[in-house]
Design an enzyme around this catalytic site. Structure first.
Site, short mmCIF file in Angstrom:
data_model
loop_
_atom_site.label_atom_id
_atom_site.label_comp_id
_atom_site.label_asym_id
_atom_site.label_seq_id
_atom_site.Cartn_x
_atom_site.Cartn_y
_atom_site.Cartn_z
N SER A 132 29.32 50.95 84.89
CA SER A 132 28.63 52.08 85.54
C SER A 132 28.03 51.67 86.90
O SER A 132 28.09 52.45 87.85
CB SER A 132 27.55 52.67 84.63
N ASP B 104 34.19 43.69 88.81
CA ASP B 104 33.87 45.09 88.47
C ASP B 104 34.13 46.04 89.64
O ASP B 104 34.86 47.02 89.48
CB ASP B 104 32.42 45.22 87.99
N PRO C 10 28.06 55.74 79.52
CA PRO C 10 26.68 55.35 79.22
C PRO C 10 26.24 54.25 80.21
O PRO C 10 27.03 53.36 80.51
CB PRO C 10 26.75 54.81 77.79
N ALA D 152 29.05 49.24 88.99
CA ALA D 152 30.11 49.04 89.98
C ALA D 152 30.72 50.38 90.38
O ALA D 152 31.00 50.62 91.57
CB ALA D 152 31.19 48.13 89.42
O1 PMV Z 1 28.46 43.70 84.01
P1 PMV Z 1 29.58 43.62 83.06
O2 PMV Z 1 29.19 43.79 81.66
O3 PMV Z 1 30.72 44.49 83.47
O4 PMV Z 1 30.14 42.09 83.14
C1 PMV Z 1 30.99 41.69 84.16
C2 PMV Z 1 31.75 40.48 83.79
C3 PMV Z 1 31.04 39.15 83.96
O5 PMV Z 1 32.11 38.21 84.04
C4 PMV Z 1 30.18 38.82 82.75
C5 PMV Z 1 30.18 39.08 85.21
C6 PMV Z 1 30.98 39.07 86.51
O6 PMV Z 1 30.36 39.29 87.56
O7 PMV Z 1 32.18 38.80 86.50
#
Ligand code: PMV
Length: 286
Positions: free
Chosen positions: A90, A130, A83, A92
């Site tokens: 998604s 990510d 999703p 990344a």
């Molecule tokens: O975008 P998400 O939900 O995968 O969050 C990544 C993790 C964070 O630490 C919140 C942001 C980051 O860039 O590390």
């Protein structure tokens, strides 16, 4: 040119990783696939469900393509098992898949670096965790830096991933936290604690000390709540996972919506948790 990359969950250390603390991240076997067709004068991204694509994202894509050596425009069609906007990586995975489409054979480090062109547009101040996990797969311990410190983590575990159904941008929790940090010293204390929990989580994961790892998930969720990055729907989902017998549960990723994860004893337990929460079972590190 067709290429793909897996999504991810943050096992521990989200938000803290932006401020230089370690995080534990795991790839999940749900992929984003992109098909790229060169086209002279246009840059177009076709997302599932016809989601509109802001100009800033198209600019980021153009930068990614140029940095990967692509000249001219292109149309990129996206398919996703994940999703979108669910905190499951998604964006990344899309960045890594595009890097591989534009530069076939590029290694994980380069694919992750190229994907950062998109992450910077979408996330503001991304740590890079990510793209790193979506490019490498498996489970990693990640510390932000130029270059980041990335170590492969051994071991495996079964999880239930339970989406709240609320899509949100990482911006919406990362940026407000950066502001609160300048006003409230407890924010830094909490971020350090999250980094400490991630450090302790690595040996627990590697040795499959599941009760210990579950307790660390629970503590991390309490700290993330205190930081103000959870929400009612996430707290409810975490409570459901625990009530259904998860060994520990927490939000995963930026929070404010997205998904929660619950630690399971084994595959059957993960599937039972998934039934109770309308989530899905995944094995990480496999
Ligand atoms: O975008 P998400 O939900 O995968 O969050 C990544 C993790 C964070 O630490 C919140 C942001 C980051 O860039 O590390």
């Amino acid at each position: 040119m067709i290429a793909s990359a897996p999504g991810k969950v943050l096992l521990l250390g989200e938000h803290a990783v932006v401020y230089g603390h370690p995080a534990l991240a795991a790839a999940i076997d749900l992929r984003v696939t992109v098909e790229v067709e060169p086209k002279a004068d246009v840059i177009r991204l076709e997302l599932p469900g016809g989601f509109p694509v802001p100009q800033a994202v198209l600019d980021g894509l153009g930068n990614l393509a140029r940095a990967a050596g692509h000249r001219g425009g292109f149309v990129a069609k996206v398919r996703s098992d994940l999703p979108l906007g669910s905190g499951l990586g998604s964006s990344a995975a899309l960045g890594v898949a595009l890097a591989r489409a534009f530069k076939p054979g590029c290694d994980a480090e380069e694919a992750a670096a190229l994907a950062m062109h998109l992450e910077r547009v979408l996330h503001g101040a991304p740590s890079g965790v990510d793209p790193a996990i979506c490019a490498r797969g498996g489970v990693i311990e990640f510390v932000k830096g130029e270059p980041p410190r990335i170590e492969a983590v051994r071991g495996r575990a079964w999880l239930c991933v339970a989406p709240t159904g609320i899509a949100r941008g990482t911006h919406s929790t990362v940026m407000p936290l950066a502001q609160r940090r300048t006003l409230d010293p407890r924010v830094d204390e909490n971020l350090s604690r999250l980094g400490e929990i991630a450090k302790q989580g690595r040996p627990a994961f590697e040795r499959a000390e599941l009760p210990r790892l579950g307790a660390l998930f629970d503590e991390a969720h309490a700290v993330l709540r205190d930081l103000g990055v959870s929400c009612k729907e996430l707290d409810d989902t975490v409570a459901k996972l625990r009530a259904a017998g998860a060994l520990g549960a927490k939000l995963t990723g930026a929070g404010g919506g997205g998904a929660a994860i619950g630690l399971a004893r084994d595959a059957a337990h993960a599937r039972a948790l998934a039934t109770a929460t309308r989530g899905f079972a995944v094995e990480v590190g496999a």
